[in-house]
Enzyme design. Structure first.
Site, PDB file in Angstrom:
ATOM      1  CB  CYS A   1      -0.940  -0.014   1.190  1.00 48.83           C
ATOM      2  SG  CYS A   1      -1.929  -1.502   1.215  1.00 48.83           S
TER       3      CYS A   1
ATOM      4  CG  HIS B   1      -3.160   3.264   2.550  1.00 46.81           C
ATOM      5  ND1 HIS B   1      -3.822   2.919   1.392  1.00 46.81           N
ATOM      6  CD2 HIS B   1      -3.008   2.099   3.250  1.00 46.81           C
ATOM      7  CE1 HIS B   1      -4.075   1.625   1.394  1.00 46.81           C
ATOM      8  NE2 HIS B   1      -3.591   1.107   2.511  1.00 46.81           N
TER       9      HIS B   1
ATOM     10  CG  ASN C   1      -6.632  -1.005   1.454  1.00 50.62           C
ATOM     11  OD1 ASN C   1      -5.972  -0.518   0.532  1.00 50.62           O
ATOM     12  ND2 ASN C   1      -6.068  -1.629   2.483  1.00 50.62           N
TER      13      ASN C   1
HETATM   14  N1  ACO Z   1     -18.448  -8.374   9.926  1.00 54.58           N
HETATM   15  C1  ACO Z   1     -18.844  -8.578  11.199  1.00 54.58           C
HETATM   16  N2  ACO Z   1     -17.988  -8.893  12.194  1.00 54.58           N
HETATM   17  C2  ACO Z   1     -16.684  -9.020  11.882  1.00 54.58           C
HETATM   18  C3  ACO Z   1     -16.214  -8.840  10.581  1.00 54.58           C
HETATM   19  C4  ACO Z   1     -17.162  -8.502   9.577  1.00 54.58           C
HETATM   20  N3  ACO Z   1     -16.799  -8.270   8.278  1.00 54.58           N
HETATM   21  N4  ACO Z   1     -14.881  -9.005  10.566  1.00 54.58           N
HETATM   22  C5  ACO Z   1     -14.510  -9.302  11.827  1.00 54.58           C
HETATM   23  N5  ACO Z   1     -15.613  -9.325  12.616  1.00 54.58           N
HETATM   24  C6  ACO Z   1     -15.678  -9.597  14.061  1.00 54.58           C
HETATM   25  C7  ACO Z   1     -14.511 -10.395  14.559  1.00 54.58           C
HETATM   26  O1  ACO Z   1     -14.717 -11.772  14.353  1.00 54.58           O
HETATM   27  C8  ACO Z   1     -14.488 -10.027  16.019  1.00 54.58           C
HETATM   28  O2  ACO Z   1     -15.445 -10.790  16.680  1.00 54.58           O
HETATM   29  P1  ACO Z   1     -15.151 -11.382  18.169  1.00 54.58           P
HETATM   30  O3  ACO Z   1     -14.965 -10.138  19.035  1.00 54.58           O
HETATM   31  O4  ACO Z   1     -16.367 -12.158  18.468  1.00 54.58           O
HETATM   32  O5  ACO Z   1     -13.908 -12.191  18.029  1.00 54.58           O
HETATM   33  C9  ACO Z   1     -14.968  -8.584  16.041  1.00 54.58           C
HETATM   34  O6  ACO Z   1     -15.601  -8.356  14.768  1.00 54.58           O
HETATM   35  C10 ACO Z   1     -13.843  -7.572  16.219  1.00 54.58           C
HETATM   36  O7  ACO Z   1     -12.783  -7.914  15.337  1.00 54.58           O
HETATM   37  P2  ACO Z   1     -11.460  -7.079  15.294  1.00 54.58           P
HETATM   38  O8  ACO Z   1     -10.522  -7.716  14.330  1.00 54.58           O
HETATM   39  O9  ACO Z   1     -10.973  -6.794  16.670  1.00 54.58           O
HETATM   40  O10 ACO Z   1     -12.014  -5.718  14.690  1.00 54.58           O
HETATM   41  P3  ACO Z   1     -11.287  -4.359  14.512  1.00 54.58           P
HETATM   42  O11 ACO Z   1     -12.050  -3.306  15.188  1.00 54.58           O
HETATM   43  O12 ACO Z   1      -9.799  -4.437  14.770  1.00 54.58           O
HETATM   44  O13 ACO Z   1     -11.460  -4.094  12.941  1.00 54.58           O
HETATM   45  C11 ACO Z   1     -10.188  -4.235  10.927  1.00 54.58           C
HETATM   46  C12 ACO Z   1     -10.903  -5.011  12.017  1.00 54.58           C
HETATM   47  C13 ACO Z   1     -11.222  -3.390  10.193  1.00 54.58           C
HETATM   48  C14 ACO Z   1      -9.540  -5.217   9.972  1.00 54.58           C
HETATM   49  C15 ACO Z   1      -9.124  -3.311  11.570  1.00 54.58           C
HETATM   50  O14 ACO Z   1      -8.335  -4.041  12.472  1.00 54.58           O
HETATM   51  C16 ACO Z   1      -8.235  -2.683  10.566  1.00 54.58           C
HETATM   52  O15 ACO Z   1      -8.651  -1.833   9.796  1.00 54.58           O
HETATM   53  N6  ACO Z   1      -6.920  -3.037  10.597  1.00 54.58           N
HETATM   54  C17 ACO Z   1      -5.937  -2.479   9.740  1.00 54.58           C
HETATM   55  C18 ACO Z   1      -6.324  -2.610   8.340  1.00 54.58           C
HETATM   56  C19 ACO Z   1      -5.608  -3.649   7.582  1.00 54.58           C
HETATM   57  O16 ACO Z   1      -4.905  -4.475   8.083  1.00 54.58           O
HETATM   58  N7  ACO Z   1      -5.794  -3.535   6.276  1.00 54.58           N
HETATM   59  C20 ACO Z   1      -5.145  -4.366   5.366  1.00 54.58           C
HETATM   60  C21 ACO Z   1      -3.868  -3.764   4.973  1.00 54.58           C
HETATM   61  S1  ACO Z   1      -3.121  -4.796   3.803  1.00 54.58           S
HETATM   62  C22 ACO Z   1      -3.160  -3.982   2.418  1.00 54.58           C
HETATM   63  O17 ACO Z   1      -3.561  -2.858   2.434  1.00 54.58           O
HETATM   64  C23 ACO Z   1      -2.818  -4.675   1.134  1.00 54.58           C
END
Ligand code: ACO
Length: 330
Positions: free
Chosen positions: A116, A257, A287
């Site tokens: 990214c 980004h 993204n």
């Molecule tokens: N719909 C509903 N619930 C979901 C989903 C979904 N699509 N995805 C995950 N959940 C649930 C999980 O299972 C979890 O449930 P649990 O508490 O029962 O275990 C709960 O939601 C919370 O999950 P988290 O992973 O803690 O959620 P978070 O608030 O961290 O958000 C996210 C997740 C959006 C991925 C965030 O961490 C993020 O944006 N991270 C950075 C982004 C990233 O890595 N992007 C990719 C970069 S790679 C690239 O760009 C090529």
């Protein structure tokens, strides 16, 4: 040889495929809902490529728009850099397909892999090539078909990504203090496993087994990436401002980004930027990896948000781990 005074931004362009996938569409394939996706990411829809489209097709459309915007013909281009992690083929480079089909007959061409952060890494290379006298006109084109490496059975990743391309034309100029004022790039490979495509490369060549185990799709440790992203975005903005002798008041727009609205809000808010100075289009495209900053930059310019003399700070982070920043005076 006379070295140019600056690397000027001449034009930008973008392209996204027509097909749109909404949050509602995802509720039919995984256990998710619109509210979760909007609250946790800020995303509402994303554009996905058709099955007969490759990354170079998207890049070429964006590049044509950027060349037209710049008033530059393909035969004037000295170098084509394509930032992507979803190359058409491993061999040859996507940049070579683009160079041929655009008719950049005099140009060298190569792909750049920085996930990214790819577009800003590529802008840094364009600036270096221009300021060292190796190239006069550089086409940077950043494109991804992330849907080709997304696991649509994994709700925690599949909602995050879209496809698209953005491009920029950078040219040598005798006018000082304009264009790409500053670029900075970083990496920390110890975090490589946080965003990983496990199979398909020389470490684990493709086999029936790797396909059965779904190892040709991205695996992401989102929570850990989140913390890293906020920290690095703040550091990048701080460095860009300090090195260029700027304050937030001197900056017309921060173009981050488009990874997660919460990450963008946390990092830019803490650095003292009000929402109207932060460009966000994540709700429309999700993204788009390396293309994300390129698309956002082009949209901001076309919306008239960046007039002559206005300063934009571009920041990104991604797999690698990598992170990068650029300061551009328009
Ligand atoms: N719909 C509903 N619930 C979901 C989903 C979904 N699509 N995805 C995950 N959940 C649930 C999980 O299972 C979890 O449930 P649990 O508490 O029962 O275990 C709960 O939601 C919370 O999950 P988290 O992973 O803690 O959620 P978070 O608030 O961290 O958000 C996210 C997740 C959006 C991925 C965030 O961490 C993020 O944006 N991270 C950075 C982004 C990233 O890595 N992007 C990719 C970069 S790679 C690239 O760009 C090529």
């Amino acid at each position: 040889m006379n070295r140019p005074a600056s690397a000027r931004l001449l034009g930008t362009g973008m392209y996204v495929p027509e097909r749109v996938m909404t949050n509602e569409d995802f509720t039919r394939i995984v256990d998710t809902n619109d509210e979760w996706i909007v609250q946790r990411t800020g995303m509402k829809e994303r554009h996905l490529a058709e099955h007969d489209q490759a990354t170079s097709d998207l890049a070429i459309a964006a590049s044509r728009a950027a060349l037209a915007d710049a008033g530059v013909t393909p035969d004037q281009v000295d170098l084509v850099i394509c930032a992507t992690i979803t190359a058409d083929n491993t061999l040859p480079s996507t940049a070579c397909w683009i160079q041929d089909r655009l008719g950049c007959k005099r140009a060298g061409a190569f792909d750049l892999t920085a996930a990214c952060s790819g577009h800003i890494y590529a802008l840094a290379q364009a600036r270096a090539a221009i300021l060292s006298g190796q190239a006069r006109t550089v086409l940077v084109t950043s494109a991804e078909i992330l849907s080709s490496i997304t696991d649509y059975t994994d709700r925690s990743t599949c909602v995050l990504f879209g496809d698209g391309a953005g491009a920029a034309v950078v040219q040598a100029s005798d006018q000082p203090h304009t264009g790409l004022l500053y670029t900075t790039v970083y990496a920390d490979g110890s975090g490589g496993a946080l965003m990983l495509l496990p199979a398909g490369g020389s470490r684990r060549p493709p086999s029936h087994e790797t396909v059965d185990q779904r190892l040709h799709y991205m695996q992401i440790r989102g929570r850990e990436v989140f913390r890293f992203a906020v920290e690095k975005m703040e550091e990048l903005i701080d460095e860009c401002l300090k090195v260029c002798g700027l304050t937030p008041a001197d900056v017309r727009l921060v173009i981050p980004h488009q990874v997660n609205k919460r990450i963008i809000d946390a990092a830019t808010g803490r650095m003292g930027f009000p929402p109207e100075k932060v460009f966000v289009n994540i709700h429309k495209y999700g993204n788009t990896g390396g293309a994300s900053v390129a698309i956002a930059h082009d949209e901001a310019r076309r919306q008239g948000l960046l007039g002559p003399g206005d300063v934009a700070v571009l920041i990104a982070f991604g797999g690698g781990l990598t992170w990068a920043g650029a300061v551009i005076r328009h």
